[in-house]
Design a protein around this motif. Sequence first.
Motif, PDB file in Angstrom:
ATOM      1  N   VAL A 153       5.086   7.245  16.367  1.00 35.89           N
ATOM      2  CA  VAL A 153       4.526   8.090  15.317  1.00 35.89           C
ATOM      3  C   VAL A 153       3.670   7.187  14.431  1.00 35.89           C
ATOM      4  O   VAL A 153       4.159   6.174  13.924  1.00 35.89           O
ATOM      5  N   THR A 154       2.403   7.544  14.255  1.00 37.01           N
ATOM      6  CA  THR A 154       1.512   6.781  13.374  1.00 37.01           C
ATOM      7  C   THR A 154       1.162   7.650  12.176  1.00 37.01           C
ATOM      8  O   THR A 154       0.773   8.810  12.335  1.00 37.01           O
ATOM      9  N   VAL A 155       1.344   7.071  11.001  1.00 42.91           N
ATOM     10  CA  VAL A 155       1.043   7.768   9.749  1.00 42.91           C
ATOM     11  C   VAL A 155       0.063   6.938   8.928  1.00 42.91           C
ATOM     12  O   VAL A 155      -0.001   5.716   9.062  1.00 42.91           O
ATOM     13  N   THR A 156      -0.689   7.624   8.081  1.00 43.95           N
ATOM     14  CA  THR A 156      -1.494   6.950   7.071  1.00 43.95           C
ATOM     15  C   THR A 156      -0.771   7.085   5.747  1.00 43.95           C
ATOM     16  O   THR A 156      -0.418   8.197   5.339  1.00 43.95           O
ATOM     17  N   LEU A 157      -0.536   5.938   5.106  1.00 39.90           N
ATOM     18  CA  LEU A 157       0.044   5.904   3.764  1.00 39.90           C
ATOM     19  C   LEU A 157      -1.105   5.782   2.778  1.00 39.90           C
ATOM     20  O   LEU A 157      -1.889   4.833   2.856  1.00 39.90           O
ATOM     21  N   SER A 158      -1.232   6.719   1.865  1.00 43.24           N
ATOM     22  CA  SER A 158      -2.240   6.668   0.804  1.00 43.24           C
ATOM     23  C   SER A 158      -1.493   6.680  -0.518  1.00 43.24           C
ATOM     24  O   SER A 158      -0.820   7.658  -0.836  1.00 43.24           O
ATOM     25  N   THR A 159      -1.612   5.601  -1.273  1.00 37.66           N
ATOM     26  CA  THR A 159      -0.840   5.460  -2.504  1.00 37.66           C
ATOM     27  C   THR A 159      -1.755   5.611  -3.710  1.00 37.66           C
ATOM     28  O   THR A 159      -2.858   5.056  -3.746  1.00 37.66           O
ATOM     29  N   TYR A 160      -1.262   6.374  -4.687  1.00 34.24           N
ATOM     30  CA  TYR A 160      -2.019   6.712  -5.889  1.00 34.24           C
ATOM     31  C   TYR A 160      -1.252   6.275  -7.129  1.00 34.24           C
ATOM     32  O   TYR A 160      -0.025   6.249  -7.130  1.00 34.24           O
ATOM     33  N   ASN A 161      -2.009   5.992  -8.190  1.00 33.99           N
ATOM     34  CA  ASN A 161      -1.367   5.734  -9.485  1.00 33.99           C
ATOM     35  C   ASN A 161      -1.303   7.041 -10.276  1.00 33.99           C
ATOM     36  O   ASN A 161      -1.748   8.092  -9.791  1.00 33.99           O
ATOM     37  N   ASP A 162      -0.757   6.982 -11.472  1.00 27.65           N
ATOM     38  CA  ASP A 162      -0.593   8.186 -12.290  1.00 27.65           C
ATOM     39  C   ASP A 162      -1.907   8.716 -12.845  1.00 27.65           C
ATOM     40  O   ASP A 162      -1.935   9.794 -13.440  1.00 27.65           O
ATOM     41  N   LYS A 163      -3.017   7.996 -12.635  1.00 32.50           N
ATOM     42  CA  LYS A 163      -4.348   8.498 -13.007  1.00 32.50           C
ATOM     43  C   LYS A 163      -5.024   9.164 -11.804  1.00 32.50           C
ATOM     44  O   LYS A 163      -6.206   9.472 -11.848  1.00 32.50           O
ATOM     45  N   GLU A 164      -4.254   9.335 -10.722  1.00 31.82           N
ATOM     46  CA  GLU A 164      -4.731   9.930  -9.465  1.00 31.82           C
ATOM     47  C   GLU A 164      -5.813   9.076  -8.797  1.00 31.82           C
ATOM     48  O   GLU A 164      -6.641   9.595  -8.039  1.00 31.82           O
ATOM     49  N   GLU A 165      -5.787   7.766  -9.030  1.00 33.01           N
ATOM     50  CA  GLU A 165      -6.694   6.837  -8.362  1.00 33.01           C
ATOM     51  C   GLU A 165      -5.976   6.275  -7.145  1.00 33.01           C
ATOM     52  O   GLU A 165      -4.834   5.837  -7.243  1.00 33.01           O
ATOM     53  N   LYS A 166      -6.661   6.297  -5.998  1.00 33.64           N
ATOM     54  CA  LYS A 166      -6.069   5.725  -4.789  1.00 33.64           C
ATOM     55  C   LYS A 166      -6.107   4.200  -4.921  1.00 33.64           C
ATOM     56  O   LYS A 166      -7.171   3.620  -5.128  1.00 33.64           O
TER      57      LYS A 166
END
Length: 147
Positions: free
Chosen positions: A116-129
Amino acid sequence: MQYQEFHIGQIFRTKSLQVTSENIKEFASEFDPQYMHLDEKKAGEGRFGGIIASGIQTLAISFKLWVETGSYGEDVIAGTAMNNIRFLKPVYPGDELYTIVEVIDLQEKRNQTGIVTVTLSTYNDKEEKVFVGDLSVLVKNENRIQE
């Protein structure tokens, strides 16, 4: 979840985790002992205006948040690859991070397993990746006939 329970395009959202100055320094002192993670004064004079989390710490937090959803549960066997790792924005003390996880590929394997391959996209509380990367893991696939 076992291999057969995942599908391409499936989306998960993790809980949030606040990054503190203390855990930035603790992580950096052991794994990435550079001034921008440890020295408030010198980091304050640099391009980021203060200490920032190590990119490796941001990756580790993203992975931790994903694992804590419990989606793999006891069905995960092992990680197989990390690709397309990009640190997009600095993470500062006080930032609250969460990760959006999307299933992007499925590969059925022998011996009742699949990748299983996933993309992890992490954001801060300002919704900036702040981070993105692909993670592949080997998981059980009970529907596959053993060869």
